[in-house]
Design a protein around this motif. Structure first.
Motif, PDB file in Angstrom:
ATOM      1  N   PHE A 219      -3.882   8.133   2.573  1.00 48.36           N
ATOM      2  CA  PHE A 219      -4.400   9.499   2.561  1.00 48.36           C
ATOM      3  C   PHE A 219      -5.839   9.537   2.046  1.00 48.36           C
ATOM      4  O   PHE A 219      -6.708  10.185   2.624  1.00 48.36           O
ATOM      5  N   GLU A 220      -6.113   8.840   0.955  1.00 51.26           N
ATOM      6  CA  GLU A 220      -7.452   8.867   0.363  1.00 51.26           C
ATOM      7  C   GLU A 220      -8.503   8.332   1.331  1.00 51.26           C
ATOM      8  O   GLU A 220      -9.633   8.818   1.368  1.00 51.26           O
TER       9      GLU A 220
ATOM     10  N   ASN B 189       3.148  12.769   1.334  1.00 50.68           N
ATOM     11  CA  ASN B 189       3.379  12.667   2.768  1.00 50.68           C
ATOM     12  C   ASN B 189       2.005  12.705   3.415  1.00 50.68           C
ATOM     13  O   ASN B 189       1.282  13.672   3.261  1.00 50.68           O
ATOM     14  N   TRP B 190       1.636  11.653   4.139  1.00 51.13           N
ATOM     15  CA  TRP B 190       0.247  11.524   4.590  1.00 51.13           C
ATOM     16  C   TRP B 190      -0.219  12.742   5.361  1.00 51.13           C
ATOM     17  O   TRP B 190      -1.196  13.385   5.013  1.00 51.13           O
ATOM     18  N   MET B 191       0.492  13.069   6.431  1.00 53.19           N
ATOM     19  CA  MET B 191       0.006  14.153   7.290  1.00 53.19           C
ATOM     20  C   MET B 191       0.059  15.494   6.580  1.00 53.19           C
ATOM     21  O   MET B 191      -0.912  16.250   6.562  1.00 53.19           O
ATOM     22  N   SER B 192       1.211  15.810   5.963  1.00 51.27           N
ATOM     23  CA  SER B 192       1.333  17.112   5.304  1.00 51.27           C
ATOM     24  C   SER B 192       0.357  17.228   4.151  1.00 51.27           C
ATOM     25  O   SER B 192      -0.215  18.286   3.905  1.00 51.27           O
ATOM     26  N   THR B 193       0.134  16.129   3.420  1.00 47.72           N
ATOM     27  CA  THR B 193      -0.800  16.182   2.295  1.00 47.72           C
ATOM     28  C   THR B 193      -2.218  16.423   2.783  1.00 47.72           C
ATOM     29  O   THR B 193      -2.953  17.244   2.240  1.00 47.72           O
ATOM     30  N   CYS B 194      -2.624  15.687   3.822  1.00 48.04           N
ATOM     31  CA  CYS B 194      -3.969  15.891   4.374  1.00 48.04           C
ATOM     32  C   CYS B 194      -4.180  17.335   4.777  1.00 48.04           C
ATOM     33  O   CYS B 194      -5.162  17.976   4.408  1.00 48.04           O
ATOM     34  N   LEU B 195      -3.238  17.851   5.556  1.00 50.53           N
ATOM     35  CA  LEU B 195      -3.398  19.201   6.073  1.00 50.53           C
ATOM     36  C   LEU B 195      -3.293  20.236   4.969  1.00 50.53           C
ATOM     37  O   LEU B 195      -4.059  21.196   4.921  1.00 50.53           O
TER      38      LEU B 195
ATOM     39  N   SER C 254       0.844  -1.204   0.000  1.00 48.02           N
ATOM     40  CA  SER C 254       0.000   0.000   0.000  1.00 48.02           C
ATOM     41  C   SER C 254       0.876   1.248   0.000  1.00 48.02           C
ATOM     42  O   SER C 254       2.003   1.248   0.490  1.00 48.02           O
ATOM     43  N   THR C 255       0.342   2.317  -0.549  1.00 48.09           N
ATOM     44  CA  THR C 255       1.090   3.575  -0.664  1.00 48.09           C
ATOM     45  C   THR C 255       0.540   4.617   0.296  1.00 48.09           C
ATOM     46  O   THR C 255      -0.564   4.476   0.834  1.00 48.09           O
ATOM     47  N   GLN C 256       1.331   5.669   0.474  1.00 42.90           N
ATOM     48  CA  GLN C 256       0.869   6.778   1.303  1.00 42.90           C
ATOM     49  C   GLN C 256      -0.395   7.409   0.710  1.00 42.90           C
ATOM     50  O   GLN C 256      -1.264   7.872   1.442  1.00 42.90           O
ATOM     51  N   GLU C 257      -0.485   7.435  -0.622  1.00 46.25           N
ATOM     52  CA  GLU C 257      -1.665   8.009  -1.258  1.00 46.25           C
ATOM     53  C   GLU C 257      -2.929   7.253  -0.875  1.00 46.25           C
ATOM     54  O   GLU C 257      -3.988   7.845  -0.634  1.00 46.25           O
ATOM     55  N   GLN C 258      -2.836   5.919  -0.818  1.00 49.11           N
ATOM     56  CA  GLN C 258      -4.006   5.117  -0.463  1.00 49.11           C
ATOM     57  C   GLN C 258      -4.441   5.391   0.974  1.00 49.11           C
ATOM     58  O   GLN C 258      -5.637   5.499   1.263  1.00 49.11           O
TER      59      GLN C 258
ATOM     60  N   THR D 196       4.236   6.174   8.412  1.00 50.24           N
ATOM     61  CA  THR D 196       2.863   6.409   7.966  1.00 50.24           C
ATOM     62  C   THR D 196       2.401   7.825   8.276  1.00 50.24           C
ATOM     63  O   THR D 196       1.729   8.469   7.464  1.00 50.24           O
ATOM     64  N   MET D 197       2.785   8.347   9.445  1.00 52.70           N
ATOM     65  CA  MET D 197       2.251   9.634   9.879  1.00 52.70           C
ATOM     66  C   MET D 197       2.997  10.825   9.296  1.00 52.70           C
ATOM     67  O   MET D 197       2.382  11.796   8.849  1.00 52.70           O
ATOM     68  N   VAL D 198       4.333  10.773   9.314  1.00 53.16           N
ATOM     69  CA  VAL D 198       5.071  11.995   8.969  1.00 53.16           C
ATOM     70  C   VAL D 198       6.180  11.785   7.961  1.00 53.16           C
ATOM     71  O   VAL D 198       6.758  12.762   7.473  1.00 53.16           O
ATOM     72  N   ARG D 199       6.530  10.558   7.632  1.00 52.31           N
ATOM     73  CA  ARG D 199       7.665  10.341   6.741  1.00 52.31           C
ATOM     74  C   ARG D 199       7.296  10.717   5.315  1.00 52.31           C
ATOM     75  O   ARG D 199       6.244  10.339   4.808  1.00 52.31           O
ATOM     76  N   ALA D 200       8.176  11.485   4.651  1.00 52.18           N
ATOM     77  CA  ALA D 200       7.946  11.847   3.254  1.00 52.18           C
ATOM     78  C   ALA D 200       8.156  10.629   2.383  1.00 52.18           C
ATOM     79  O   ALA D 200       9.205  10.008   2.414  1.00 52.18           O
ATOM     80  N   CYS D 201       7.138  10.288   1.630  1.00 48.20           N
ATOM     81  CA  CYS D 201       7.222   9.143   0.725  1.00 48.20           C
ATOM     82  C   CYS D 201       6.667   9.593  -0.612  1.00 48.20           C
ATOM     83  O   CYS D 201       5.460   9.759  -0.754  1.00 48.20           O
TER      84      CYS D 201
END
Length: 245
Positions: free
Chosen positions: A174-175, A214-220, A168-172, A205-210
């Protein structure tokens, strides 16, 4: 007799001299008056020329006045259009606010139907050192919500709201969790936290740039860009967002 004639001539000469002196004074005065008159005439001539120029410019002033009248009329029309546009903006703003209230209400009703508390499971891929030691994964995902564990004590199965496999990817991630950020911007209190043993991938998952997400930064960032204008206008109460690992 001769003396008498000379005396008469002398008196006559004196009279002529007095008359000549009087005429000289009159002439001098006349010359001075003429000079003053000439000065006044020059001044009047200059004033006349200036008046001619001003009168000549009256045509341009009249044209400018006509242009100003046209501009004034256009300004009136623009003002009327502006009043109409402002009324339309106020109407649309009211409709927008009403729609936003309905959207928030229905959206969060749907989110509540999904459950007040949701648990997600994500399995990380095998590390290089684990593969070198000959380790193998004991985790399988029969479907999107189920995880099977092959333990030394037997087979175990767990069901979650959503499962994310090793690929699974960070994008998944995040979505599937983006909507919780939307609820936070709508004024609801939201807490998102990751738990698990050391090295299980919580920080990743929470903060690492992938790349590219980046899950958290992208969401926010995504949600902030969509709603920053509303927050700045204080249309909604400031949300409280908690994220931890």
């Amino acid at each position: 007799m001769r003396r008498c004639a000379l005396r008469v001539d002398w008196h006559t000469l004196q009279d002529f001299a007095r008359e000549l002196d009087a005429l000289t004074r009159k002439l001098t005065k006349a010359i001075n008056d003429f000079t003053d008159a000439q000065t006044v005439m020059n001044t009047l001539t200059q004033e006349r020329d200036a008046l001619k120029k001003r009168v000549g410019g009256m045509g341009d002033m009249e044209k400018e006045l006509q242009d100003l009248r046209v501009i004034a009329e256009e300004s009136k029309q623009t003002q009327k259009a502006l009043v109409t546009a402002n009324a339309r903006v106020e109407e649309l703003d009211k409709l927008y606010r009403d729609e936003m209230i309905l959207r928030k209400r229905y959206y969060n009703i749907i989110e509540d139907m999904k459950g007040k508390i949701r648990v997600y499971c994500r399995a990380r891929p095998m590390s290089t050192s684990e593969l070198e030691r000959g380790n193998h994964s004991v985790v399988t995902f029969p479907d999107e919500v189920t995880i099977d564990l092959d333990t030394g004590k037997g087979h175990k199965q767990f069901v979650y709201d959503q499962c994310f496999g090793a690929n699974s990817t960070q994008e998944q991630v995040f979505e599937d969790t983006e909507m919780l950020i939307q609820s936070a911007f709508d004024g609801y209190n939201v807490a998102i936290f990751a738990y698990g043993q050391t090295g299980s991938g919580k920080t990743w998952t929470m903060v690492r740039a992938c790349a590219p997400c980046n899950w958290m930064s992208t969401c926010l960032c995504v949600r902030t860009q969509r709603h920053c204008s509303l927050l700045n206008a204080r249309m909604f109460p400031p949300p409280r967002v908690c994220a931890g690992g």
